[in-house]
Enzyme design. Structure first.
Site, PDB file in Angstrom:
ATOM      1  N   HIS A   1      -7.321 -12.131   7.705  1.00 20.31           N
ATOM      2  CA  HIS A   1      -7.719 -12.119   9.125  1.00 20.31           C
ATOM      3  C   HIS A   1      -9.087 -12.778   9.332  1.00 20.31           C
ATOM      4  O   HIS A   1      -9.177 -13.854   9.870  1.00 20.31           O
ATOM      5  CB  HIS A   1      -7.680 -10.724   9.769  1.00 20.31           C
ATOM      6  CG  HIS A   1      -6.384 -10.020   9.617  1.00 20.31           C
ATOM      7  ND1 HIS A   1      -5.200 -10.583  10.028  1.00 20.31           N
ATOM      8  CD2 HIS A   1      -6.063  -8.807   9.064  1.00 20.31           C
ATOM      9  CE1 HIS A   1      -4.198  -9.735   9.749  1.00 20.31           C
ATOM     10  NE2 HIS A   1      -4.701  -8.664   9.158  1.00 20.31           N
TER      11      HIS A   1
ATOM     12  N   TYR B   1       0.789  -1.242   0.000  1.00 15.94           N
ATOM     13  CA  TYR B   1       0.000   0.000   0.000  1.00 15.94           C
ATOM     14  C   TYR B   1       0.814   1.283   0.000  1.00 15.94           C
ATOM     15  O   TYR B   1       0.260   2.368   0.021  1.00 15.94           O
ATOM     16  CB  TYR B   1      -1.033   0.013   1.116  1.00 15.94           C
ATOM     17  CG  TYR B   1      -0.583  -0.213   2.532  1.00 15.94           C
ATOM     18  CD1 TYR B   1      -0.209   0.861   3.332  1.00 15.94           C
ATOM     19  CD2 TYR B   1      -0.602  -1.479   3.090  1.00 15.94           C
ATOM     20  CE1 TYR B   1       0.145   0.657   4.646  1.00 15.94           C
ATOM     21  CE2 TYR B   1      -0.249  -1.687   4.409  1.00 15.94           C
ATOM     22  CZ  TYR B   1       0.128  -0.616   5.188  1.00 15.94           C
ATOM     23  OH  TYR B   1       0.466  -0.810   6.501  1.00 15.94           O
TER      24      TYR B   1
ATOM     25  N   ASP C   1       2.599 -11.118   7.599  1.00 13.05           N
ATOM     26  CA  ASP C   1       1.928  -9.841   7.791  1.00 13.05           C
ATOM     27  C   ASP C   1       2.880  -8.722   8.222  1.00 13.05           C
ATOM     28  O   ASP C   1       3.574  -8.146   7.402  1.00 13.05           O
ATOM     29  CB  ASP C   1       0.776 -10.051   8.799  1.00 13.05           C
ATOM     30  CG  ASP C   1      -0.168  -8.862   8.894  1.00 13.05           C
ATOM     31  OD1 ASP C   1       0.101  -7.831   8.265  1.00 13.05           O
ATOM     32  OD2 ASP C   1      -1.173  -8.948   9.622  1.00 13.05           O
TER      33      ASP C   1
ATOM     34  N   ARG D   1     -13.275  -0.218   5.200  1.00 17.61           N
ATOM     35  CA  ARG D   1     -13.220   1.156   5.720  1.00 17.61           C
ATOM     36  C   ARG D   1     -12.388   2.092   4.848  1.00 17.61           C
ATOM     37  O   ARG D   1     -12.587   3.304   4.870  1.00 17.61           O
ATOM     38  CB  ARG D   1     -12.722   1.173   7.176  1.00 17.61           C
ATOM     39  CG  ARG D   1     -11.300   0.749   7.411  1.00 17.61           C
ATOM     40  CD  ARG D   1     -10.946   0.699   8.920  1.00 17.61           C
ATOM     41  NE  ARG D   1     -10.038  -0.388   9.230  1.00 17.61           N
ATOM     42  CZ  ARG D   1      -8.715  -0.366   9.063  1.00 17.61           C
ATOM     43  NH1 ARG D   1      -8.114   0.715   8.601  1.00 17.61           N
ATOM     44  NH2 ARG D   1      -7.975  -1.420   9.379  1.00 17.61           N
TER      45      ARG D   1
END
Lengths: 452, 452
Positions: free
Chosen positions: B273, B121, B324, B210
């Site tokens: 997750h 990201y 992760d 979100r």
């Protein structure tokens, strides 16, 4: 007779630079100074921290690691695991016991454990009769620790019954059983053999409330006190919910509550696991000054449950860590997952903080040093005059420690990465691991593989 | 062009002996035979198992490992951790990103991960403006994987909003932000650059519900489908209880339920997750054929909570593992603590058993191979013709594996010990780790240390 000099070392709650450590011929620290003159000292590259005591070990179980990770018919539990363990125990002779223990203790040294409390319950021949020397297996295990070079607090286990209310022991438990006299004879013999050896201490371990009785406990403690009023006493307690239920049915009290009410529990005691406590037990245990002996990897492997860590720390309880069944042999995995278990249960981060430090890794490491030293009842766990020279040198080139120093370095040691940055290890003033290798590791591993 | 011969190898759900593996010049397996003739083949000592795909990685976070293990004022949580991470992100340039990713991927290779899905990201300059090449940081990360020699499924992340209901993004998120067009431009550029490279696959990752909106999600998925109808789509979902509450407040539905109702979730999806699900969500997710992307060490470090593993396995759900945040880089620690978390919560042993096998370690390893391969959307995860030659050779001399074979060997690999028995690693037909060392590890670690 040896002086070490390092750039940085953990001294108590803080860090010092330019540290010179003087060590005498017996392996004890005689002086330690910061901002010191390095001339004439052996230089050590990397941060120096105290070696970790491992306060709970059943050495022979090392050879079982990985064998019981399969489901049996009708579900699986601590109690089915125990049956696998009993089957394994039947086949071990003195040489096997020594070979397995030596492998384990070499692994401990390489992982940064410099002392162990061995909770030793394998005493007799497979049919339950004594060896020619009744302390044969204890001697084997202690010699294995001496070969590996780590300090050992040997705790012969008092085991007599198969359940609360003095139930008869089972077939698979025959090699463990002693009455008070036979048991105290083993303790006495070991005390004699190792009277002058710095790195061996003898204590005792009543196995559990279910394997003893109030009278037997009282007799054994009285017998030990006649020999050594400060010898450590360890006991398994409240590991499994079933054991709590049985204790309540037997006595009306929960195990930790019963023990605190009926036995002289104090700072020389280590209560191993103490997983299942109500709030009052947590506070009362902390008040005794005893050590809670936590074994997070084994407690997870066996599905025991989580220790009441936040409440116990709030009550200023003492704690240390043990590798117990040796499913893993790493102070890092114990400390990391002690904290992570709490995070998962509470859904928050950084649970094990105290007023002393916001650094969770550093704080856990210091707590376990102090409690571990108390449990092994030897002068270890810190770098200070009068202490044994038990220390670990962290690899300054390890990527996980790059750019970290002081307590942030300890946080990274505990929480970052999965390859060990333990580079050199000294115990009792002797280098036992250099550049990640133990001097005897190949020979010890060969003997271990032949045994398995 | 290469033939390997090993004594024993894991083929599908079983094991074979005297196995010969033929590998072509592109790095794919062309034939595999048991009880084969070893002549002319390269002999490999030790059991051979497929390399593990790592299905969730944020490479730059490797350099933060250990920095956030301290309590802040007013308590500590995932959300305070995220602020530390944002502060860290502000300071990284392209060279730093590449150096950190290279270190991470070398560590992955050494740990036995042979493929990674990089959930990427960090796209833009610190002020949010594009680099001269808008895919600059993606290219850096992919090149780091190629240098380490592991396969990479690169997933540029679609991130636009600061919260449910299209809330504006925060200052610390500027480097992540794209609209659909700018985002699809990056995907298209990467697809072009790596069109002919076997070990690079391009997919996409909407960051979370979100950070996106229903319209943006639909536009991006439609755009991707025009380029590649089978490209993988990964999304973070239901990691934190707070996120679930906000999703319910926004939509009336829980995150997994909302996603399954509104998006074409199927086998090309990976839901990362999926920690907080009610029973119906567990069953419905399993039915879609999507992969649950589980990251046990990070989920523990961040205090997320435990995945509903037993119910999901009972519903035949697909799962894989990811490191992760790289607080740890070890398939073993992920699989071991995936199981241990369940044991602690349920107070029983051997939870992750299925009808397929009573061996929990072996079963978890196989499940994670299958789900990981599905998530990286490349032909990996098993030793069979047509698959990439991605494999791990376990050290036959490692004490933890002594006397173990077949699925018991895998149980020991997963559950016993804390030092890695990964000896050699091959990815795409090339040896990238020999005797525990990666050919570039010193140079890569030097660059990493300079960066940190």
């Amino acid at each position: 007779m040896t002086d070490l000099f390092c750039d940085t070392a953990m001294l108590g709650a803080g860090w010092a630079t330019g540290v010179r450590i003087a060590i005498d011929a017996t392996g004890s620290i005689t002086a330690i100074n910061a901002n010191a003159d390095p001339r004439g000292a052996e230089r050590v590259a990397g941060a120096v921290i105290p070696g970790m005591p491992n306060l709970h070990s059943h050495a022979f179980q090392r050879a079982m690691a990985g064998l019981a990770e399969r489901a049996g018919p009708g579900g699986d539990s601590f109690w089915t695991w125990r049956e696998v363990m009993y089957g394994f125990v039947r086949r071990l002779g003195p040489e096997q016991v020594e070979a397995i223990a030596a492998q384990l203790y070499v692994e401990m040294a390489k992982a940064g454990y410099t002392a162990v409390a061995e909770f030793h319950y394998l005493h007799h021949q497979p049919d339950g009769s004594a060896y020619a020397d009744p302390a044969e297996l204890s001697l084997r295990v202690i010699e294995a620790a001496r070969r590996a070079g780590i300090g050992i607090t040997h705790l012969p286990v008092l085991y007599r019954h198969g359940g609360f209310g003095a139930k008869p022991a089972a077939e698979g438990q025959r090699r463990f059983l002693n009455d008070a006299d036979r048991f105290l004879g083993i303790v006495e013999r070991l005390r004699l053999v190792y009277a002058d050896i710095h790195d061996v201490r003898i204590g005792m371990a009543p196995h559990s409330l279910r394997a003893t009785s109030p009278e037997l406990l009282a007799d054994a403690i009285a017998g030990l006190e006649r020999m050594d009023r400060s010898a450590p006493i360890h006991i398994h307690i409240a590991e499994q919910a079933k054991e709590v239920d049985e204790c309540v049915a037997w006595s009306g009290a929960r195990p930790v509550a019963w023990l605190l009410d009926h036995m002289p529990v104090g700072a020389r005691w280590c209560l191993v696991h103490a997983t299942h406590m109500v709030d009052a037990e947590v506070v009362n245990l902390a008040r005794t000054g005893a050590v809670a002996g936590l074994c997070p990897t084994t407690e997870a492997n066996l599905g025991d449950g989580l220790f009441a860590l936040p409440a116990y720390l709030a009550a200023h309880g003492s704690l240390g860590i043990g590798s117990d069944s040796h499913i893993s042999v790493s102070p890092i995995e114990e400390l990391r997952w002690l904290e992570y278990g709490q995070r998962l249960a509470r859904r928050e981060r950084n649970v094990a903080t105290t007023v002393a430090s916001p650094h969770v890794g550093a704080e856990l490491y210091r707590l376990a040093l102090a409690g571990g030293a108390q449990a092994v009842a030897r002068p270890v766990g810190s770098l200070a005059p009068g202490q044994r020279a038990d220390l670990v040198v962290l690899d300054p080139d390890h990527p996980s420690l790059a750019g970290r120093s002081g307590d942030t370095l300890l946080d990274a040691f505990v929480f970052a990465g999965n390859t060990s940055p333990v580079r050199h290890v000294m115990a009792g003033g002797r280098w036992i691991v250099r550049d990640g290798r133990h001097a005897h590791e190949d020979a010890v591993a060969d003997a271990y593989r032949r045994t398995v």
